[in-house]
Design an enzyme around this catalytic site. Sequence first.
Site, PDB file in Angstrom:
ATOM      1  N   HIS A  50      55.539   9.273  33.256  1.00  0.00           N
ATOM      2  CA  HIS A  50      55.932   8.010  32.621  1.00  0.00           C
ATOM      3  C   HIS A  50      55.810   6.867  33.632  1.00  0.00           C
ATOM      4  CE1 HIS A  50      57.083   9.090  28.591  1.00  0.00           C
ATOM      5  NE2 HIS A  50      57.808  10.101  29.023  1.00  0.00           N
ATOM      6  N   GLU A  54      59.114  14.907  30.301  1.00  0.00           N
ATOM      7  CA  GLU A  54      57.822  14.918  29.619  1.00  0.00           C
ATOM      8  C   GLU A  54      56.600  14.855  30.538  1.00  0.00           C
ATOM      9  OE1 GLU A  54      58.919  13.095  25.284  1.00  0.00           O
ATOM     10  OE2 GLU A  54      58.533  11.586  26.829  1.00  0.00           O
ATOM     11  N   ASP A  58      58.428   2.481  32.908  1.00  0.00           N
ATOM     12  CA  ASP A  58      57.780   3.495  32.074  1.00  0.00           C
ATOM     13  C   ASP A  58      56.295   3.198  32.072  1.00  0.00           C
ATOM     14  OD1 ASP A  58      57.269   5.530  29.983  1.00  0.00           O
ATOM     15  OD2 ASP A  58      59.431   5.423  29.680  1.00  0.00           O
TER      16      ASP A  58
HETATM   17  C1  ACM Z   1      63.050  11.009  26.392  1.00  0.00           C
HETATM   18  O1  ACM Z   1      63.374  10.694  25.225  1.00  0.00           O
HETATM   19  N1  ACM Z   1      61.772  11.189  26.708  1.00  0.00           N
HETATM   20  C2  ACM Z   1      64.034  11.209  27.433  1.00  0.00           C
END
Ligand code: ACM
Length: 774
Positions: free
Chosen positions: A276, A341, A201
């Site tokens: 991410h 995201e 991440d």
């Molecule tokens: C997430 O909670 N961004 C998958």
Amino acid sequence: MLILTVFVWSQGMSAQTAEASRYNIIPKPARIETAKGTFIFSPKTVARYLIADEKNVQSALTLLEEITGIPMKLASKEQSPDANTISFAPTTDERLGDEGYMLEVTPEEITIQAGKPAGWFYAVQTLLQLLPAEVYSKKEKSPWRNHWEFPCVSIVDTPRFRWRGMHLDVSRHFFPVNDIYTYLDMLAMHKLNVFHWHLTDDQGWRIEIKKYPRLTEIGAWRVDRENQHWNSREPQRAGEKATYGGYYTQEEIKRVVKYAADHNITIVPEIEMPAHTTAALAAYPQFSCTGGPFTVPPGGVWPITDIYCAGNDSTFYFLQDVLAEVMELFPGQFIHVGGDEADKKEWKACPKCRARIKQEGLKDETELQSYFIKRIERFITSHGRRLIGWDEILEGGLAPEATVMSWRGEAGGIAAARQNHDVVMTPGSHCYFDYYQGLPDMEPLAIGGYTPLSKVYSYEPVPESLSAEEARHVLGAQANLWTEYNPVFEHAQYMTLPRMAAMAEVLWSPKERRVWDDFSRRVELQLMRYEEAGYNYSKSAYSVSVTVMPDTISKRVTVSMGTEMTTPVIRYTLDGTEPKNSSQRYEQPFTIDKTCVIRAGAFVERNLRGNIGERKVLFHKAILADVKLTYPFERYGTNRTLTDGLRGTLSFNDGNWQGYHQNDVEAVIDLGKSTTISSITTTFLQNTASWIFFPVSVEYSVGNDISTFVAAGSQDIPVAGKDEATSIKEIQQDTINMTGRFLRIRAKNVGVCPEWHPGRGEKAWLFIDEIVVE
Ligand code: ACM
Ligand code: ZN
């Protein structure tokens, strides 16, 4: 000759009898019939294998030996042993599927039947739960403890879902490999079979990749800002050393994968893309749109704009190399590629990405993400594996074989199932274990939200709106633990236990066998197992919530109390002292008419469990008086908040604060008649991480009519500096016995967040509560 009982697939009433208290199995077996009598497991017990390959039962047997501390003698098939035998017998009964088993305990014999290794393993997990909790202790069993009594029972058990998952984010905080083994033990005892390992991440890359050593040399480390709130951590400064983090070597991962397999757990590794991914870009900025430079962020970042360049073929070659090593390490079917995201701002600005959109005939950046995931999917399927991603991978068109993990509610999962794609459900509402599990003012800091044990237990993974055909695509569900607020593994245990037990039962037990009251009773023993195993766990479900309801007519306050768990006895005091086993027992709601500090606790067998609920009710001259506000508040409280007798806690959304967004407070209180006032005290909250500041000044005045006020005093408050802890301030003014019917409070909002704050120049909040008049 061994005679195997014929099990009946129907459930009588016997499990509900008093006898049932000896059968605290979690998750609840599909079918269980209790019986009288016990089987004594001792050094005299002999194991018999009636199957061709005894290796299939070895891990089950080893577990039994380790846990009971009793080595097992082996009888060959030909021998006809005396009584006191544990027999492993094969079955081809298809109803047991890949993971089911049958278990019968009689005074003479324990018989386990299964068709596959997972069945033997789960049968032993169930056997252990027929024993006292101490069987879970990691301590050496005392030498005198050489026999264990199993209550007689017949069980036929298979899981409802094939995907019974738990996720763990090791990027936001890194947990050493020994913690991962413990996590796998926790999953296994709950018969969970998928470990979703969130390995990469923004805040850390945690898996060694031989071809790209900088991923861990650079990407696994960040500057240490652990003493600051996650969302107000300053990025790495030039020249500052990154010292906080860690990663797993490939050798460590191989051992973890093997250990997981021995516990019937498949690991689903997650390599996040296209966003991410700041930690990876800090190591290899050439795979971004801008070329960098990047540093590994030590805390929260929003929105997620750092992104792999989708217009650059070398990005894909890099990711394919990474995934090739990942697939080499993880033999499971599924490879998780994230997909969540991603803010597409960089893609919009990037000439290479724009060229890709044009050349591929894509409509926009959403379709570019779809192109990205489809291209990666071709690589993964060419290796005989399956791609899974968060529900954003639906946007711009789903890759042909992709499985969808539905986290933003269930809509993504429903849409995917309707397109004939497999789905795994993990909606935030029920499955995010980083949410609070108790009332926030009684809990350690968490990300927000509220998902208590009973809410997890109420989860139903198959949405009603799906047809039977579509519902077949729901492989199961999983719970996720994101670790922004989990710096150490013990806290990860606290957040997952016992909610993991609730999720396990949702995923294993037949829907109609799930009954909260029954689970609530069984989970008490499960907590004792955690205790014996040395796991840190939460007792929040025993915390007492104290609710107080002011009544403006009677000017009294009604108090009610409750716990999530149905079994405990609640005892309380009204004088602020700690409730004891001898304190007043709560039976039903009652009223109070004077200032008290109510404290209440839950007692199980005379022992206090969970957190003590506390409420202070203030009776004062302005209690339940009318308040007129000149400027409106924006959130959280009600029109009654300032005179309802209740005081806000450190939690800004506890319902006791009025939140003003940049507005000042000007409140006029009508005491109903001319009143002598000796002091006025108002309460304010400051939580700078949530952009809430104390007022810069507070001014009180008193009047006999609503338009003429005499100043009673004012105070100035300095603006918060960096790193001030969340706190409550009482601004008290003594008024030397002024008289009046009306009282005016003005509190000036700081207006905008100060220079040092991440929200500098943006609207600030002011939170105000009870105005106490004496
Ligand atoms: C997430 O909670 N961004 C998958
Ligand atoms: Zn680009």
